[in-house]
Design an enzyme around this catalytic site. Structure first.
Site, short mmCIF file in Angstrom:
data_model
loop_
_atom_site.label_atom_id
_atom_site.label_comp_id
_atom_site.label_asym_id
_atom_site.label_seq_id
_atom_site.Cartn_x
_atom_site.Cartn_y
_atom_site.Cartn_z
N ASN A 125 112.12 -19.83 -53.64
CA ASN A 125 111.57 -18.73 -52.84
C ASN A 125 112.53 -18.35 -51.72
OD1 ASN A 125 109.27 -18.92 -54.43
ND2 ASN A 125 108.08 -20.02 -52.89
N GLY A 134 101.59 -16.43 -33.92
CA GLY A 134 102.96 -16.18 -33.51
C GLY A 134 103.92 -17.31 -33.79
N ASP A 184 108.10 -19.82 -46.56
CA ASP A 184 109.42 -19.77 -47.19
C ASP A 184 110.14 -18.49 -46.83
OD1 ASP A 184 108.66 -22.13 -48.43
OD2 ASP A 184 108.03 -21.13 -50.27
#
Length: 320
Positions: free
Chosen positions: A43, A225, A253
């Site tokens: 990924n 965040g 990822d």
């Protein structure tokens, strides 16, 4: 074009979207099934390539149809992959349960990845030396991951460790790690804390992890965040609000790969985290992993982030 070397996993993701997670002994109907490419390393390699990097990738796959499909993926995506093909083990597979909220639970059978060795890293040491940044994650044998960051660091290449799945690591590895990208659970485990019982705020976890490792910490918190901790202090970047959340699989990822590309392009950690947060926000709004990973053109077509404020949490520290 920046060069990114990835050492990590490839596996097939077998995804079941479920109304809820079944309890022990229960058979639950109403699921929706899909299968697709996965594995943290793959990924990350594909995401870095879609963002314009020149990417090399070392992994292991089985001598089976899933391994063949993986190699076609990498060729289509422009990833220069060097898979170790293992005849006696199957390609890694992961079973993923996704709830309506987008939260996921994953179980993995490592298969061929267990046959990846430090000697295989040595055979590809030229890729690590030539890269602007090396990205390593932990779905491969820990001794392979540790050796990869050691080899890259010794060659003068910047190193980024994605400590997922989190586990105990040799203390000496941190002298070879420049950047680390944990989530809250992974950060607690790396610090030897019980993630279920830890009441440390994210800023404290990031600071403690930076002090423990010396690495720049990009601590992801999903919709809350990213907290960045380095020698200049600790700062928290507000989340980039997703238009919707349908599947969080692969978002970490994508974040790691985007941060690596941005850092290789010369961004400072806060700017890299902000860019990576945009990429992660894009991914959670789309089903499955590979189809969700954006190009820069995809990012340009979506609305600018609604939240893009950096909050300085260190007295006298930086503010952006």
């Amino acid at each position: 074009m920046v060069r990114v070397a990835v050492v990590g996993s490839y596996g097939v993701g077998l995804t079941m979207r479920v109304p809820r997670v079944p309890v022990a002994g229960e058979t639950l109907s109403g699921g929706e099934f899909a299968s697709g490419h996965g594995g943290k390393g793959s990924n990350q390699a594909v995401q870095a390539a879609r963002l314009g990097a020149d990417v090399t990738f070392l992994t292991a796959v089985g001598d089976d149809t899933m391994g063949e499909s993986a190699q076609r993926l990498w060729a289509d995506e422009g990833v220069a992959a060097h898979p170790v093909v293992v005849g006696e083990a199957a390609t890694m597979a992961g079973v993923i349960l996704v709830e309506p909220s987008g939260e996921n639970r994953i179980v993995i059978a490592s298969g061929a990845l267990d046959h990846l060795t430090p000697e295989h890293v040595d055979e590809q040491s030229g890729d690590l030396a030539a890269a602007d940044i090396a990205v390593v994650s932990l779905e491969i044998p820990v001794e392979v991951a540790v050796h990869a960051v050691e080899v890259a660091h010794a060659a003068g290449t910047r190193t980024l460790l994605n400590p997922a799945p989190a586990m105990s690591l040799p203390g000496g590895v941190w002298t070879h790690v420049d950047v680390v990208t944990p989530n809250l659970t992974e950060a607690a485990i790396l610090l030897g804390l019980d993630p279920a019982a830890s009441d440390h705020p994210p800023e404290e976890l990031a600071r403690l992890l930076h002090e423990r490792t010396g690495a720049t910490v990009l601590l992801t918190q999903g919709g809350d965040g990213v907290t960045v901790a380095d020698d200049t202090g600790v700062a928290t970047i507000d989340a980039v609000r997703a238009d919707r959340v349908v599947d969080t699989t692969g978002a970490g990822d994508a974040f790691t790969a985007a941060a690596a590309v941005a850092l290789a392009e010369g961004a400072d950690p806060i700017a890299a985290a902000r860019f990576a947060a945009r990429v992660g926000s894009y991914v959670v709004g789309r089903h499955e992993v590979i189809p969700a990973l954006p190009t820069r053109a995809d990012l340009a077509r979506v609305t600018e982030p609604l939240h893009d404020r950096t909050t300085d949490t260190t007295p006298g520290g930086p503010s952006t």
